[in-house]
Structures are given as C-alpha cells and as structure tokens.
Design a protein around this motif. Structure first.
Motif, PDB file in Angstrom:
ATOM      1  N   ARG A  78       0.828  -1.205   0.000  1.00  0.00           N
ATOM      2  CA  ARG A  78       0.000   0.000   0.000  1.00  0.00           C
ATOM      3  C   ARG A  78       0.863   1.256   0.000  1.00  0.00           C
ATOM      4  N   ASP A  82       0.705   0.033  -4.543  1.00  0.00           N
ATOM      5  CA  ASP A  82       0.219  -1.182  -5.195  1.00  0.00           C
ATOM      6  C   ASP A  82      -1.012  -1.652  -4.420  1.00  0.00           C
ATOM      7  N   TYR A  83      -2.139  -1.010  -4.678  1.00  0.00           N
ATOM      8  CA  TYR A  83      -3.339  -1.276  -3.892  1.00  0.00           C
ATOM      9  C   TYR A  83      -3.963  -2.627  -4.235  1.00  0.00           C
ATOM     10  N   ASP A  84      -3.824  -3.048  -5.490  1.00  0.00           N
ATOM     11  CA  ASP A  84      -4.329  -4.377  -5.845  1.00  0.00           C
ATOM     12  C   ASP A  84      -3.532  -5.464  -5.123  1.00  0.00           C
ATOM     13  N   ARG A  87      -4.519  -5.490  -1.437  1.00  0.00           N
ATOM     14  CA  ARG A  87      -5.809  -6.122  -1.193  1.00  0.00           C
ATOM     15  C   ARG A  87      -5.738  -7.647  -1.375  1.00  0.00           C
ATOM     16  N   ALA A  88      -4.868  -8.095  -2.283  1.00  0.00           N
ATOM     17  CA  ALA A  88      -4.713  -9.543  -2.469  1.00  0.00           C
ATOM     18  C   ALA A  88      -4.182 -10.195  -1.198  1.00  0.00           C
ATOM     19  N   TRP A 116      -8.320  -2.523   4.481  1.00  0.00           N
ATOM     20  CA  TRP A 116      -9.118  -2.658   3.270  1.00  0.00           C
ATOM     21  C   TRP A 116      -9.841  -1.348   2.958  1.00  0.00           C
ATOM     22  N   CYS A 119      -7.521   1.043   1.088  1.00  0.00           N
ATOM     23  CA  CYS A 119      -7.345   0.661  -0.319  1.00  0.00           C
ATOM     24  C   CYS A 119      -8.610   0.966  -1.125  1.00  0.00           C
ATOM     25  N   ARG A 123      -8.988   3.652  -4.275  1.00  0.00           N
ATOM     26  CA  ARG A 123      -9.433   3.127  -5.568  1.00  0.00           C
ATOM     27  C   ARG A 123     -10.803   3.680  -5.982  1.00  0.00           C
TER      28      ARG A 123
END
Length: 243
Positions: A78, A82-84, A87-88, A116, A119, A123
C-alpha cells in the motif's frame, strides 16, 4: 534434480519432483513439521517476502502468528501504491480467518478491515470503504479500543471529505484526534491532525488550520516520523500560500 539459482538459492528442475515431495510429506504427516522448520529459519531474515512466512505459519498450524506477516506485506504494498497487491494479501488473510472460524467482531478482522477501507477509498470504491470503516468503528466502540476507533473515524472522515466535502468530515477528524490522544498514539494523532488541518484549509478557516498544523509539528518527532513531519510542514506551507 535441483538447479542452483545463485545467492545460496536453488530451485527444482522438475515441477513433478516438487509435487511428489509435497504429497509424500502430507501422507507421512510431516507437512506441518517441515513448514514449522521453514518458518523457524525464515522468521528472522529480512530478505524474505512476509507473505511467504505467513504461509509457512499457516501450514504449520501456528495460527496466532500468521496474520502479522500478511498485514506487513499489505502495508508495504500500500505504501508503494500497489493497492491491488495489498488487497490480495488482505484477502488471503481474510480467507484464512474465515477457514479458522475466527469471530467477525475480533481484532484480527478489524486489522484487516481498516486496511481494506484505505485501499477501497483510494481506488474510489467508497461503498466498501464506508462499510468496512463503520464495522471497525462499531467494534471499537464496543471494546473501547481507542486506536482502532481513531483509525476507523479517520477513514470515515477521509471518505466523507472526498464524497461529501470537508465541512462534513471535520467532526470525524476531531473525534479521531481525540481518540488518538486518549490512547497515547502519537503517530495516529499526527495523521488525524494533518487531515484536520487540510479540512479546515478547504473551508477557508485558515486560523484553525494554522493552529492545527503547528500542533501537528510539535507533536511529531521528525526523526521517528519523517514522512508525517514533512506532511505537517507542507500543510503549513500551503496554508501560507492560500492565506
């Protein structure tokens, strides 16, 4: 059977060999033991991906220890925007908690939810951001955990600031700052003060914004929290331009 990969590392030459060894370990009931040995070796190393350590803790049955590495990995990604990826890692940890039947109102779930929410807000998924932040707030109010309460209120305020405007967000930032003061969390307090100063500046209350900026600067150790200290200074500089 194995190939050197440099820097004291190696890899299997054939995927089938890896699968065979893994299946054998499971059949012979040594799977947990080997993962525990891996975790013992890796947990004090700084060159290991945190989620790899978390996976070893999970497979070894060390359920009290697996979450922290996943949260650390999520935070690192984060901070790198790299928010994806963040979250992964959070989703992987959440699925593990679900499989373990961890109560949904427990602290591990709250630690995932407020991350979460951040993020989701960045987004633009404000529905998810509001939902997760409110669940953390409700839990914190029941348990009296002021750090969690501060984090939840800060995230709610940030989402409201973006969606509905700074004026409506100010009460949340004020309450978040108060909760941070109550639990003696200087890092959290400065985060809240920086958000509050920006909100006051947005509604043209420059006197209050300046007072909050100065309070944030005084509350922040520049060596311990250089980024937040810099944010407070930048807010003050922007205030001088606008005012």
């Amino acid at each position: 059977l194995i190939e050197p990969a440099g820097n004291r590392q190696w890899s299997f030459a054939h995927a089938l060999l890896r699968e065979t060894l893994q299946d054998t370990a499971k059949i012979e009931k040594s799977w947990h033991r080997w993962h525990n040995a891996c975790a013992e070796v890796l947990q004090n190393r700084v060159d290991v991906a945190p989620e790899r350590l978390g996976e070893h803790f999970l497979a070894a049955g060390r359920y009290q220890e697996f979450l922290e590495p996943f949260l650390r990995a999520a935070d690192y990604l984060r901070f790198a925007s790299d928010y994806d990826g963040s979250r992964a890692r959070l989703l992987r940890a959440a699925n593990a908690l679900k499989a373990m039947n961890t109560p949904r109102d427990s602290r591990p779930w709250a630690d995932i939810r407020w991350r979460w929410a951040i993020c989701a807000r960045v987004r633009g998924d404000f529905g998810s951001a509001f939902r997760q932040a409110r669940r953390v707030r409700d839990m914190a109010e029941k348990t009296g955990e002021q750090v969690l309460l501060s984090r939840a209120l800060l995230e709610l305020g940030r989402s409201i600031d973006t969606v509905q405007g700074a004026e409506l967000a100010i009460p949340y930032f004020l309450e978040a700052a108060e909760a941070a003061r109550n639990c003696g969390a200087p890092e959290m307090l400065v985060n809240c003060l920086n958000a509050l100063a920006r909100a006051y500046r947005s509604v043209s209350d420059f006197a209050r914004s300046r007072a909050i900026c100065e309070q944030a600067i005084k509350s922040c150790d520049p060596e311990q929290y250089p980024m937040m200290y810099g944010t407070a200074l930048l807010s003050l500089a922007r205030l001088e331009v606008f005012a």
